[in-house]
Enzyme design. Structure first.
Site, PDB file in Angstrom:
ATOM      1  N   LYS A  91      -4.915  -0.606  -3.729  1.00 30.63           N
ATOM      2  CA  LYS A  91      -4.820   0.293  -2.577  1.00 30.63           C
ATOM      3  C   LYS A  91      -4.036  -0.980  -1.550  1.00 30.63           C
ATOM      4  CE  LYS A  91      -7.599   2.856   0.136  1.00 30.63           C
ATOM      5  NZ  LYS A  91      -9.515   3.510   0.367  1.00 30.63           N
TER       6      LYS A  91
ATOM      7  N   SER B 237     -14.265   7.254   0.244  1.00 31.88           N
ATOM      8  CA  SER B 237     -13.050   7.122  -0.899  1.00 31.88           C
ATOM      9  C   SER B 237     -12.323   7.254  -2.180  1.00 31.88           C
ATOM     10  CB  SER B 237     -12.402   5.922   0.307  1.00 31.88           C
ATOM     11  OG  SER B 237     -12.143   6.929   1.167  1.00 31.88           O
TER      12      SER B 237
ATOM     13  N   SER C 256     -10.038   7.933   1.304  1.00 32.78           N
ATOM     14  CA  SER C 256      -8.908   7.442   1.275  1.00 32.78           C
ATOM     15  C   SER C 256      -7.986   7.065   0.667  1.00 32.78           C
ATOM     16  CB  SER C 256      -9.035   6.661   2.705  1.00 32.78           C
ATOM     17  OG  SER C 256      -9.507   5.710   1.685  1.00 32.78           O
TER      18      SER C 256
END
Lengths: 481, 482, 99
Positions: B73, B172, B148
């Site tokens: 990420k 997330s 996210s």
């Protein structure tokens, strides 16, 4: 005497100059001897994703300071974020300490006694906390007002600071200066701060004249400036009061060039630091055992040392005070006495000659190359009348700054005191013969003998003991010894 | 239902046949070539030539991740790849250091192949706030992948990587796992180092693995977890090996294990979701799992407490973006610092980020500090204590991961409340610092839906075990959309 | 809260170093109010004198030994590449303002 309608509180920020690393990272803390932006790492630059790692040595030292001041030490060590935006603060917050709920500063309470001419006073400590220094801002055009941008050196970012805040117990510029001196002396003895290093301490002063608001003067960097800034501010406030003007609560800074305190930019909103406990640093327990260990290893406190010096070495209050004012000087004194056991003579030399020479060259310990043994030797040579006091003073700088052996210097320059009386008698007679007018003058004005003494000194290239010469000439002129 | 390989099988294959390592690289890069433009998993992709070079030069490494391709990420610091947080303000920022978990992966032989898309600064649940554009759900490209950590979820789900790393502050990792039919795991707070994770909310953030089954999660936990001297909030979890425990688990593990259903967490979810998850739980019950209902009304305030804490901490953590040392920069001569900094921050931050910073600043100001931030922290303690109590004889709390399946792109962002409500099931685990996992539980109209197990701090093996047993009992793992 | 949401936002904008054009401000405040309303739900409950939970694991804080590391050439080079550097110093916006 202090004027009782002036109220002053101080916040003194001490750099822990004896720490090897910064407060929250392992970068070297020796920023003064490094090219700009070389003592840096992701943590002290506040790069995204970095986390602080608190320095144990600094915590130990802060605790020892708290002991020395008689402060109450917290059971948990917690840090808080103090938020404000400024180009020298890379994270947008400073990691410091604050009282939030049950989390408080490292220590609270305690006091430090100061003595001025004719009275003593106990100044109460409000709190002691640990924090980090911001980066250093340099103005490309020297004058901040002419610089279209600033230049930032992050070597100083993250340097460890211990802050001592007092209650508003001070009542004059003089008291404030003496307090800071005493605190620096203590920090020196506890091996926390070398006060001779540039930027080693900074003071914020909060001043109000009775009835008026509190004004904060920030970032005063020397004792001289502290004295001037507080004096100026007291006058400024009193004048405003006289003409019926209100004093606004504000922050000012001391401008040494203009010799005045200048108002900082007025903010539209009140200062809001948004204190919150730093979630990246869980509380650190300060156990009884840990505290005990630190208390036992406390060095001798300066006021204890001063008393000991007075008693053990029969020094005056003043002498002991000067010798104790720097830890290395006190140590130096004791070591010298261990070689030459006449403390009054050692004290005299160190205070009146030695210190003067060093202070003129900047006052730093690393300038001193002379070993106590060599100073002791100098005094022995003087005792034995191998050298005169004049010669001692002449060669003292070489001994101090080069660490040369006194005997070596003396032999080199053939500096032994001429003590063969007969030889001196001859020279004295020659001078008397050659200077009849001076001799006449002496008969009228005894002080004029110094001219004749000087002439003998000239001829002996300063190697004679002036007292002796004086006596010989007086005898020859029939003036009695 | 199409199935594919998990990391566990892949590592076994590599052990027996090292030549497969480079084959896999080509296979995965081919899929990336084919699918990344549509589904947008990767913001930054390492060229295949460099990946192959890295693999060849790490021949000697005997680590358990040898040959494993990892998607990371883009809020996790990597020295060799830019790290943008999907924000304009860090668009060209390349860190000078690796996050601790990245270091550990590399030391174990893993190869970081790219940085995945996310909501800007991890603030959001759809990736729609990303500066670089939205990612698409591999099960239906008109829908979001969740957030996210949406990009990582896409990469795993569409087999564009072996395994991925995400971060989880309010859900997330688990939210996109639920929407894309994969396994997403948030470890106990403090088990995984945050050093190098670009902070959103320091007391809530945790990095975690995202994979196709729970074994993959366990493999990664062995690599990335553990006390780190660079992160003072990490602890020694005392678990010698996650995989050694989890690979021994089978469905019989479910027998006579007690789980708790908190009624308030099952109200307010979509009808279809309730039905699907009910069916799922019936399957588990038939294997012997005990499910008991309880009530915990404080749950209704969890979302408010979460946003109070998260926005406050975010406003603090994002104060460092000032346009001086790195990131977005403008011409700064003759600009006063306040003018300069606010210009940078106004231009560099997206709307959602600005919202949260401004609210957070307000909550931290002296006048409101007690009223919301401190109060939220009090609720936090109450929730933790009560949940610990509920779990005295139970191994996990079972709940939906998300109240609905993946929204259509543009739907949630139009209705701000829908964006926040998506978090309501997941924030509790972050507030109490406990382990939480989302595993696939079924499909509704072709879109996956996940189920969540969570517990209080330290109970990671309980959660991973029950997840493993459940996925084996239902067969819902290693799912492939195409 | 006695302040209107507007004033509150204006002040917070100052505290956050983020500014808005007046025309964008209105819309922003409306959007902000949704999140603020969610948080304000906390006003509905009274939690008394309970200790706030700041740290999940309390009393495990540790201190770092005071041992310095070598200067990092890598770091110095990174700074030169990534920050505006003039004579080894980083350029930043000015700190004084004309009155």
């Amino acid at each position: 005497m202090s004027t009782s309608d002036v109220i002053i509180g101080l916040e003194i920020h001490l750099q822990v100059t004896t720490s090897k690393t910064k407060m929250f990272c392992s970068c070297s803390s020796d920023y003064r001897n490094s090219p700009p932006n070389t003592n840096i790492c992701p943590i002290c630059l506040g790069l995204p994703g970095t986390l602080p790692r608190p320095n144990k040595y600094v915590v130990d030292k802060a605790i020892q300071l708290a002991f020395a001041l008689g402060s109450e030490i917290s059971e948990d060590l917690v840090f808080a974020r103090k938020h404000y935006f400024y180009p020298d603060l890379p994270k947008g917050y400073q990691i410091s300490q604050y009282t939030i709920g049950r989390y408080t500063a490292l220590a609270r309470g305690g006091s430090l006694e100061i003595s001025l001419k004719g009275y003593r006073k106990n100044i109460r400590i409000r709190r002691i906390n640990i924090e980090e220094d911001p980066a250093k801002i340099i103005y490309p055009e020297k004058d901040p007002w002419k610089s279209p941008y600033v230049l930032i050196d992050y070597n100083r970012s993250g340097i460890p600071l211990i802050e001592v805040a007092t209650e508003p117990d001070l009542e004059s510029a003089e008291e404030a200066v003496v307090f800071v001196e005493k605190l620096l002396e203590l920090a020196d003895h506890l091996n926390i701060t070398d006060p001779t290093l540039e930027g080693a301490f900074r003071v914020d002063a909060n001043i109000s004249v009775r009835g008026g608001e509190r004004v904060e003067i920030k970032n005063i960097g020397s004792l001289k400036d502290l004295n001037k800034a507080i004096s100026f501010e007291i006058i400024r406030q009193k004048r405003l009061r006289e003409i019926g003007e209100r004093i606004t609560r504000e922050t000012r800074h001391w401008d040494p060039v203009r010799g005045a305190t200048i108002s900082a930019r007025h903010k539209e909103f009140e200062e809001e630091y948004k204190y919150m406990p730093d979630p990246d640093i869980p509380p650190i327990k300060i156990s009884r055992e840990y505290l005990e260990k630190l208390r036992i290893s406390l060095p001798e406190l300066p006021w204890i040392m001063k008393k000991r010096f007075i008693e053990k070495y029969s020094l005056t209050d003043y002498e002991a005070g000067v010798l104790v004012s720097r830890k290395w000087l006190a140590k130096y004194f004791e070591e010298t006495v261990s070689f030459y056991n006449k403390p009054d003579k050692v004290a005299d030399l160190l205070i009146n000659d030695f210190l003067g020479i060093i202070n003129e060259a900047g006052g730093r310990l690393d300038l001193v190359k002379a070993k106590p043994k060599q100073i002791a030797e100098l005094l022995e040579l003087l005792d034995k009348k191998v050298i005169s006091i004049k010669i001692l003073k002449e060669i003292l700088p070489r001994v101090i700054f080069n660490g040369e052996d006194p005997r070596k210097i003396i032999n080199e320059m053939n500096f032994t005191v001429i003590s063969e009386d007969t030889f001196l008698e001859e020279i004295a007679e020659k001078v008397i013969r050659d200077n009849p007018k001076a001799v006449e003058d002496v008969k009228k004005n005894p002080k004029a003998i110094n001219f004749l003494v000087g002439q003998v000194m000239k001829l002996t290239k300063g190697r004679a003991d002036p007292d002796k010469i004086n006596r010989i000439i007086r005898r020859k002129l029939g003036l009695g010894e | 239902m199409k199935k594919t390989k998990g990391l566990y099988e892949v590592t076994r294959i590599f052990e027996n046949n090292p030549a497969e390592i480079e084959e896999e690289v080509h296979r995965i890069y081919e899929r990336i070539e084919r699918y990344n433009k549509t589904y947008f998993a990767y913001i930054t992709l390492k060229p295949i030539t460099i990946v192959l070079k890295e693999i060849r030069s790490s021949q000697k490494i005997k680590g358990s991740l040898r040959g494993v391709l990892v998607a990371v990420k883009d809020n996790i610091s990597t020295k060799d790849l830019r790290t943008t947080c999907a924000s304009k303000i860090l668009e060209n920022y390349t860190p000078p250091y690796d996050a601790t978990i990245i270091k550990r992966i590399r030391e174990a032989g893993g190869i970081i192949i790219g940085k995945t898309n996310l909501d800007e600064f991890a603030m959001g649940s759809t990736t729609e706030t990303s500066y670089f554009g939205v990612s698409r759900n591999p099960w239906n490209p008109d829908h979001v992948p969740g957030g996210s950590s949406g990009g990582s979820a896409v990469a795993v789900s569409a087999y564009m990587t072996h395994i991925a790393l995400g971060t989880d502050t309010g859900g997330s990792i688990r939210n996109p796992a639920s929407y894309t039919g994969i396994v997403g795991y948030k470890p106990t707070y403090g088990f995984v180092s945050r050093f190098g994770i670009i902070a959103y909310a320091s007391s809530l953030d945790q990095a975690g693995p995202m994979g196709r089954n729970t074994l993959d999660i366990a493999i990664m936990m062995d690599i990335i977890s553990g006390k780190d001297p660079f992160d003072g909030t990490t602890i020694d979890h005392g678990i010698k090996s996650f995989i050694e425990v989890i690979e021994k688990i089978d469905p019989t593990h479910l027998k006579n294990k007690k789980t708790i259903m908190i009624n308030e967490m099952w109200s307010g979810i979509d009808r279809d979701v309730a039905t699907t998850l009910s069916n799922y739980l019936n399957k588990l019950s038939s294997e012997g799992l005990i499910i008991e209902e309880r009530s915990l009304p404080e749950v209704f305030y969890a979302l408010s407490a979460y946003y109070a804490i998260a926005t406050a901490e975010a406003s603090s953590n994002l104060a460092r973006y000032q346009g001086i040392l790195y990131g977005l920069r403008k011409d700064l001569e003759n600009k006063h610092w306040s003018e300069y900094m606010s210009a940078i921050r106004s231009e560099g931050f997206g709307k959602e980020v600005k919202k949260r910073i401004i609210i957070g600043s307000h909550l931290l100001s002296a006048a409101y500090y007690e009223q919301y931030y401190i109060k939220a922290l009090k609720l936090r303690r109450i929730l933790r204590d009560k949940i610990k109590e509920l779990l005295r004889e139970a191994v996990a709390i079972v709940s939906p991961t998300t109240p609905f399946t993946a929204p259509r792109i543009g739907e949630a962002i139009k209705e701000p409340y829908k964006l926040y409500v998506a978090d309501l099931e997941t924030v509790i685990a972050n507030l109490i610092g406990g382990p939480a996992i989302s595993i696939p539980a079924g499909f509704i109209n072709g879109l996956p839906i996940g189920i969540q197990f969570f517990s209080y701090q330290g109970k990671d093996l309980d959660i991973l075990s029950i997840a493993r047993a459940s996925e084996l009992a239902t067969g819902l793992y290693n799912l492939a959309p195409f | 809260m006695s302040e209107s949401l507007r004033d509150l936002v204006k002040r917070s904008i100052y505290l956050s170093m983020i500014n808005f054009d007046e025309k964008d401000l209105e819309n922003f405040i409306i959007e902000l109010s949704h999140l603020m309303d969610l948080i304000k739900k906390l006003d509905e409950i009274d939690l008394g004198e309970i200790e706030p939970l700041f740290f999940i694991w309390e009393d495990q804080g540790s201190l770092r030994e005071d041992e310095s590391l070598e200067r990092s050439e890598e770091m110095i080079r990174w700074l030169e590449k990534n920050s505006l550097v003039e004579n080894r110093l980083v350029k930043g916006p000015k700190t004084v303002e004309e009155k």
